[in-house]
Design an enzyme around this catalytic site. Structure first.
Site, short mmCIF file in Angstrom:
data_model
loop_
_atom_site.label_atom_id
_atom_site.label_comp_id
_atom_site.label_asym_id
_atom_site.label_seq_id
_atom_site.Cartn_x
_atom_site.Cartn_y
_atom_site.Cartn_z
N ASP A 25 20.26 23.37 40.32
CA ASP A 25 20.69 24.23 39.34
C ASP A 25 21.96 24.90 39.88
OD1 ASP A 25 18.43 24.82 37.16
OD2 ASP A 25 17.50 23.95 39.09
N GLU B 295 23.50 30.53 33.53
CA GLU B 295 21.90 31.04 33.83
C GLU B 295 21.79 31.57 35.31
OE1 GLU B 295 19.30 27.87 33.24
OE2 GLU B 295 17.61 29.23 33.38
N ASP C 30 24.58 26.11 31.28
CA ASP C 30 23.48 25.68 31.64
C ASP C 30 23.38 24.77 32.63
OD1 ASP C 30 20.96 25.38 32.44
OD2 ASP C 30 20.17 25.93 30.31
N ILE D 61 21.50 23.28 34.79
CA ILE D 61 20.43 22.09 34.45
C ILE D 61 19.79 22.73 33.34
CG2 ILE D 61 18.64 20.95 35.21
CD1 ILE D 61 19.71 20.51 37.88
N ASP D 62 19.58 22.11 32.28
CA ASP D 62 18.96 22.66 30.83
C ASP D 62 17.77 21.70 30.97
OD1 ASP D 62 18.48 24.06 28.71
OD2 ASP D 62 19.10 22.17 27.54
N THR E 170 14.83 22.13 33.20
CA THR E 170 14.64 22.00 34.58
C THR E 170 13.36 21.34 34.70
OG1 THR E 170 15.51 24.15 34.99
CG2 THR E 170 14.39 23.34 36.62
N ASP F 153 21.53 27.94 26.57
CA ASP F 153 20.54 26.94 26.17
C ASP F 153 20.77 26.08 24.54
OD1 ASP F 153 18.83 26.87 27.94
OD2 ASP F 153 18.02 28.53 27.40
N1 LIG Z 1 8.87 29.96 27.61
C1 LIG Z 1 9.97 29.11 27.25
N2 LIG Z 1 10.06 29.09 25.89
C2 LIG Z 1 11.19 28.37 25.45
N3 LIG Z 1 12.19 27.88 26.39
C3 LIG Z 1 12.06 28.06 27.44
C4 LIG Z 1 10.98 28.94 27.95
N4 LIG Z 1 11.02 28.75 29.40
C5 LIG Z 1 12.35 28.18 29.71
N5 LIG Z 1 12.87 27.70 28.51
C6 LIG Z 1 14.05 27.10 28.27
O1 LIG Z 1 14.11 26.12 27.54
C7 LIG Z 1 14.82 25.24 27.56
C8 LIG Z 1 14.13 23.83 27.68
O2 LIG Z 1 13.64 23.61 26.50
P1 LIG Z 1 12.94 22.32 26.04
O3 LIG Z 1 11.85 22.23 25.86
O4 LIG Z 1 14.06 21.87 24.77
O5 LIG Z 1 13.58 21.35 27.35
C9 LIG Z 1 15.36 25.36 28.87
O6 LIG Z 1 16.71 25.90 28.56
C10 LIG Z 1 14.60 26.16 29.43
O7 LIG Z 1 15.08 26.87 30.51
P2 LIG Z 1 15.78 25.89 31.71
O8 LIG Z 1 17.27 25.86 31.37
O9 LIG Z 1 15.73 26.82 32.85
O10 LIG Z 1 15.16 24.58 31.78
MG LIG Z 2 18.33 25.83 29.57
MG LIG Z 3 18.78 25.61 33.33
MG LIG Z 4 16.05 27.84 34.20
#
Ligand SMILES: Nc1ncnc2c1ncn2[C@@H]1O[C@H](COP(=O)(O)O)[C@@H](O)[C@H]1OP(=O)(O)O
Ligand SMILES: [Mg+2]
Ligand SMILES: [Mg+2]
Ligand SMILES: [Mg+2]
Length: 391
Positions: free
Chosen positions: A91, A116, A176, A178-179, A181, A328
């Site tokens: 990330d 992020e 983002d 890494i989207d 994670t 996101d």
């Molecule tokens: N509790 C949560 N509810 C919804 N989305 C979340 C939650 N926690 C993290 N995310 C973020 O939702 C996205 C992942 O959604 P998906 O389920 O579509 O893969 C990511 O951007 C993730 O962040 P991150 O970028 O840190 O991974």
């Molecule tokens: Mg994300």
């Molecule tokens: Mg991310």
């Molecule tokens: Mg994250």
């Protein structure tokens, strides 16, 4: 920006309020010169070609770093942030690379990045090893493109450029690094998502999806595992959406599904039920008569897959109180919109990326083609009402 001078046809109109004399535009700010009177032109007529090329380069390099880390993912590469979400060296490394490359490639454009990650945890004494590892990874990746190494401090500074608040004025990159994670750590789908806002509107987006098969995932035979993977989607306002191999093949134009009958539609949702209610989406699917089971994948790879018609609907209903961040959705949003799709919140309002780091939303996000949207919106609203009244 300096405003000026009436209706001079040789002014480039860069948005609804600002006009800039062509002589004041700094290289490499590209645009197409036109003799159309300034009042009839909008900022949408700028080409953003330089920015798109920089965004593709930055995302591809970041994807290279992420792929390397995912392959070698060890427990030691996962750190716990104060909010307990897993944050990996990838990330931080991805954000550092993208921030650095964008500034390097676009030296004449004021740089603002809404991203992020920040380096607060990384600057702590106990993170010395991690910072060292990130810097090593960043430098290995930059070296593969002939770019000189960065110091640890330069890596931290690049990460911290992401503190911008965005907003309705000027240009802001939205990242983002890494989207998804959770998907990344699991060895599944994730995306590197980069977009550009201009006067509060998304004007370009790049989605790198290293694990997404180049072929459709619609009716994939799970037993065939040797599918080629690694997609780069990119879109520019009024110029369509394209997909290419992450390794750099020539791009092909993509389009969302043109299905009109919701019974034939298939839909995407989060892999993680904690990110989006699977119960609500299955109720919506039932109302629409959708026959196919939900396709559950992590990250904005869902927007990419939707933009090329692998499925027709994306449903996202986070738990109450969760605030969606612009990084996101910004890149995924334009990738789908330019491919002929439409995204809105659950009340049918368009997504507004001009409000700062968060999206202000009613309940959830729904994405589909224009023909299916009215029926989808109706099913969504009925389902939400039923769910609430059954509580
Ligand atoms: N509790 C949560 N509810 C919804 N989305 C979340 C939650 N926690 C993290 N995310 C973020 O939702 C996205 C992942 O959604 P998906 O389920 O579509 O893969 C990511 O951007 C993730 O962040 P991150 O970028 O840190 O991974
Ligand atoms: Mg994300
Ligand atoms: Mg991310
Ligand atoms: Mg994250």
């Amino acid at each position: 920006m300096s405003a000026s001078i009436g209706h001079n046809p040789f002014l480039l109109r860069i948005n609804s309020t600002n006009q800039l004399p062509i002589s004041k535009l700094k290289f490499p700010f590209r645009f197409s010169v036109s003799t159309t009177p300034a009042r009839n032109r909008t900022f949408a007529s700028m080409s953003y070609d330089t920015q798109l090329a920089a965004a593709k380069k930055a995302s591809s390099l970041a994807a290279r770093l992420c792929q390397k880390v995912q392959k070698a993912l060890l427990q030691a590469d996962v750190q716990s942030k104060s909010d307990k979400s897993p944050v990996t060296v990838a990330d931080y490394g991805s954000q550092a690379i993208i921030s650095f490359i964008l500034q390097k490639e676009l030296p004449s454009i004021p740089f603002s990045l809404v991203a992020e990650e920040d380096s607060d945890d990384l600057r702590k004494e106990e993170s010395r090893e991690t910072l060292h590892r990130i810097t090593e990874l960043v430098n290995e990746t930059l070296a593969s493109d002939g770019i000189s190494p960065l110091s640890e401090e330069q890596v931290l500074v690049a990460i911290d450029k992401g503190v911008s608040e965005g907003g309705p004025h000027g240009q802001h990159w939205v990242l983002d690094p890494i989207d998804g994670t959770k998907g990344f750590v699991r060895g599944d789908q994730y995306a590197i998502a980069l977009a550009l806002l201009d006067e509060g509107k998304v004007v370009l987006g790049v989605l790198a999806c290293p694990n997404l098969p180049l072929a459709s995932i619609a009716k994939r035979d799970e037993s065939i595992s040797e599918d080629k993977t690694g997609c780069l989607f990119f879109a520019k306002l009024n110029a369509g959406t394209y997909m290419q191999n992450l390794d750099g093949s020539s791009p092909t134009k993509v389009h969302v599904s043109d299905i009109e009958n919701s019974e034939e539609a298939s839909f995407f949702e989060s892999y993680e039920a904690a990110h989006s209610s699977h119960d609500l989406s299955s109720l919506i699917a039932k109302k629409l008569g959708v026959k196919a089971p939900a396709v559950r994948i992590d990250s904005q790879a869902k927007y990419g897959a939707l933009s090329r018609g692998d499925g027709a609907i994306y449903l996202r209903f986070p738990r109450k109180g969760y605030r969606e961040k612009i990084w996101d959705h910004a890149a995924g949003y334009i990738v789908v919109a330019e491919a002929g799709g439409v995204a809105s919140d659950a009340a049918g309002n368009p997504l507004d990326f001009s409000k700062g780091r968060y999206l202000d939303l009613d309940t959830g996000i729904i994405v589909t083609n224009h023909k299916l949207m009215p029926a989808l919106l109706k099913a969504v609203q009925e389902s939400i009402k039923e769910k609430v009244s059954s509580l």
